[in-house]
Design an enzyme around this catalytic site. Structure first.
Site, short mmCIF file in Angstrom:
data_model
loop_
_atom_site.label_atom_id
_atom_site.label_comp_id
_atom_site.label_asym_id
_atom_site.label_seq_id
_atom_site.Cartn_x
_atom_site.Cartn_y
_atom_site.Cartn_z
NE ARG A 224 -5.32 20.70 -3.70
CZ ARG A 224 -6.34 20.48 -4.54
NH1 ARG A 224 -6.56 19.27 -5.02
NH2 ARG A 224 -7.12 21.48 -4.92
CG HIS A 272 -4.53 16.82 -9.75
ND1 HIS A 272 -3.91 17.65 -8.85
CD2 HIS A 272 -5.85 16.95 -9.50
CE1 HIS A 272 -4.80 18.26 -8.10
NE2 HIS A 272 -6.01 17.84 -8.49
P1 NAP Z 1 -15.57 19.67 1.53
O1 NAP Z 1 -16.96 19.55 1.03
O2 NAP Z 1 -15.12 20.97 2.08
O3 NAP Z 1 -15.36 18.53 2.63
C1 NAP Z 1 -14.27 18.48 3.47
C2 NAP Z 1 -14.48 17.36 4.50
O4 NAP Z 1 -13.26 17.22 5.25
C3 NAP Z 1 -15.58 17.67 5.50
O5 NAP Z 1 -16.32 16.50 5.78
C4 NAP Z 1 -14.82 18.10 6.75
O6 NAP Z 1 -15.47 17.82 7.98
C5 NAP Z 1 -13.57 17.26 6.65
N1 NAP Z 1 -12.46 17.85 7.40
C6 NAP Z 1 -11.86 19.06 7.20
N2 NAP Z 1 -10.89 19.27 8.10
C7 NAP Z 1 -10.88 18.17 8.90
C8 NAP Z 1 -10.12 17.79 10.02
N3 NAP Z 1 -9.16 18.59 10.54
N4 NAP Z 1 -10.39 16.61 10.60
C9 NAP Z 1 -11.36 15.80 10.12
N5 NAP Z 1 -12.13 16.10 9.04
C10 NAP Z 1 -11.88 17.27 8.45
O7 NAP Z 1 -14.52 19.29 0.38
P2 NAP Z 1 -14.79 18.47 -0.96
O8 NAP Z 1 -15.50 19.26 -1.96
O9 NAP Z 1 -15.37 17.15 -0.57
O10 NAP Z 1 -13.28 18.28 -1.49
C11 NAP Z 1 -12.28 17.68 -0.70
C12 NAP Z 1 -10.92 17.88 -1.33
O11 NAP Z 1 -10.77 17.07 -2.48
C13 NAP Z 1 -10.62 19.28 -1.86
O12 NAP Z 1 -10.25 20.16 -0.83
C14 NAP Z 1 -9.50 19.03 -2.84
O13 NAP Z 1 -8.26 19.15 -2.20
C15 NAP Z 1 -9.70 17.58 -3.28
N6 NAP Z 1 -10.07 17.46 -4.71
C16 NAP Z 1 -9.27 16.71 -5.51
C17 NAP Z 1 -9.62 16.55 -6.85
C18 NAP Z 1 -8.79 15.71 -7.76
O14 NAP Z 1 -9.00 15.71 -8.96
N7 NAP Z 1 -7.85 14.95 -7.26
C19 NAP Z 1 -10.77 17.17 -7.35
C20 NAP Z 1 -11.54 17.92 -6.49
C21 NAP Z 1 -11.19 18.06 -5.16
P3 NAP Z 1 -16.82 18.59 8.43
O15 NAP Z 1 -17.84 18.25 7.37
O16 NAP Z 1 -17.13 17.98 9.73
O17 NAP Z 1 -16.49 20.05 8.46
C1 GLV Z 2 -8.92 19.77 -7.99
O1 GLV Z 2 -8.00 19.23 -7.47
C2 GLV Z 2 -9.84 20.63 -7.31
O2 GLV Z 2 -9.57 21.00 -6.16
O3 GLV Z 2 -10.88 20.94 -7.89
#
Ligand code: NAP
Ligand code: GLV
Length: 309
Positions: A224, A272
């Site tokens: 983000r 994005h």
């Molecule tokens: P997720 O499965 O919820 O994983 C989040 C990770 O972040 C987990 O490993 C978590 O640790 C860690 N985390 C959270 N808070 C933390 C903190 N305070 N300190 C250290 N580590 C922390 O999320 P995801 O599905 O991988 O997605 C991640 C993010 O990618 C989304 O929230 C979104 O903003 C972004 N995204 C971007 C796009 C794009 O097109 N650019 C697309 C999709 C998503 P734990 O496992 O230990 O809880």
């Molecule tokens: C895109 O940024 C998503 O969070 O899926």
């Protein structure tokens, strides 16, 4: 299965193919695009809905977000009894692995410089760089980060991961919690951000943290825009401590026309698009989870609202 009602409220999303897909997957459901004053629904499929939607739809059992990140959704006042369910991969993880690996490899192999040379008609070679000199730190080892970290490890980069809790991923050195952040940063040269945006992670790509990367550091932000302090990145690029950045997300999207990131020679931007919501995969996942919730079962990908992800 008992009939149930789904309300669809997704900004900037053509509703017809979503409604058709959901109807095919869940023929017992009554599915409609939300309009003010609509009948109360059991489930919502949303992206950037207005607060009025939740003010009216107070009986929801489940809110399905058609993205992985829920930071914008959690700013709204949601019905407390509804489970908030985010997309759990649904075809995003492999896209994110492709995007991050291309950015890391483009940097390691100096492909932008080769492209400049070729455009200028120069047939020049550069000294090969060792991937062992480019350890990659991945912040966030969840659904997307863990896939990215393992893809990078398969290219034989040294890979470090930082998360809230400890992880055991093959080929990925685990760091966790605020106390281990400095060691993680000091051992990384390329930094990939895949954290969710929460009060704990906002502005985490700041001067203090990015200046701990190894000299010539490179930043890839695909999570983000509000994770990154824009002026701190610019200052560290100007000072030469950082050598470049690839950015897919921004504080304001679309990126304003006068923003310095557009023309910066050391910054590559994309709009994005690193991991897009894939409609068919998402409908299949949402329909399967909605049916499971309707049967009283638990599903994966339910957001811990208090934690923020
Ligand atoms: P997720 O499965 O919820 O994983 C989040 C990770 O972040 C987990 O490993 C978590 O640790 C860690 N985390 C959270 N808070 C933390 C903190 N305070 N300190 C250290 N580590 C922390 O999320 P995801 O599905 O991988 O997605 C991640 C993010 O990618 C989304 O929230 C979104 O903003 C972004 N995204 C971007 C796009 C794009 O097109 N650019 C697309 C999709 C998503 P734990 O496992 O230990 O809880
Ligand atoms: C895109 O940024 C998503 O969070 O899926």
């Amino acid at each position: 299965m008992t009939p149930f009602r789904i309300s669809f409220c997704c900004t900037n999303t053509a509703p017809a193919p979503w409604l058709a897909g959901l109807h095919t997957a869940l023929p017992q459901a009554d599915i409609a695009v939300w309009q003010p004053g609509a009948l109360p629904a059991d489930y919502a499929v949303v992206w950037a809905p207005p607060q009025q939607f939740f003010d009216e739809q107070t009986q929801l059992k489940g809110i399905f977000n058609i993205g992985a990140g829920v930071d914008a959704l959690l700013k709204l006042k949601l019905p407390p009894s509804a489970a908030v369910v985010r997309l759990d991969d649904a075809g995003m993880a492999v896209q994110m692995a492709e995007y991050v690996c291309q950015a890391v490899i483009r940097h390691l192999r100096e492909l932008d410089r080769y492209a400049d040379d070729i455009r200028a008609g120069r047939w020049t070679f550069r000294k090969p760089r060792q991937r062992t000199d480019f350890p990659v730190g991945v912040m966030g080892l969840g659904v997307l980060g863990s896939r990215v970290a393992q893809a990078l490890a398969s290219f034989e980069f040294p890979v470090l991961g930082w998360s809230r809790t400890a992880k055991a991923l093959p080929g990925v050195a685990s760091f966790f919690g605020p106390a281990q952040l400095p060691d993680f940063l000091r051992q990384s040269r390329i930094l990939v951000n895949l954290l969710p945006l929460t009060p704990h992670t906002a502005n985490i790509l700041n001067h203090q943290n990015m200046s701990q990367l190894q000299p010539g550091g490179y930043v890839i932000n695909v999570a983000r825009g509000a994770h990154l302090v824009d002026v701190d990145l610019l200052a560290l690029l100007d000072s030469g401590h950082l050598s470049g950045a690839t950015l897919d997300v921004f504080r304001t999207e679309p990126l304003p026309a006068d923003h310095p990131f557009w023309q910066h020679p050391k910054i590559t931007i994309t709009p994005h698009t690193s991991a897009r919501t894939l409609r068919d995969d998402s409908i299949a996942q949402i329909a399967q989870k909605m049916a499971a919730l309707q049967r009283g079962e638990t599903v994966a990908g339910v957001v811990d609202v208090a934690r923020g992800y």
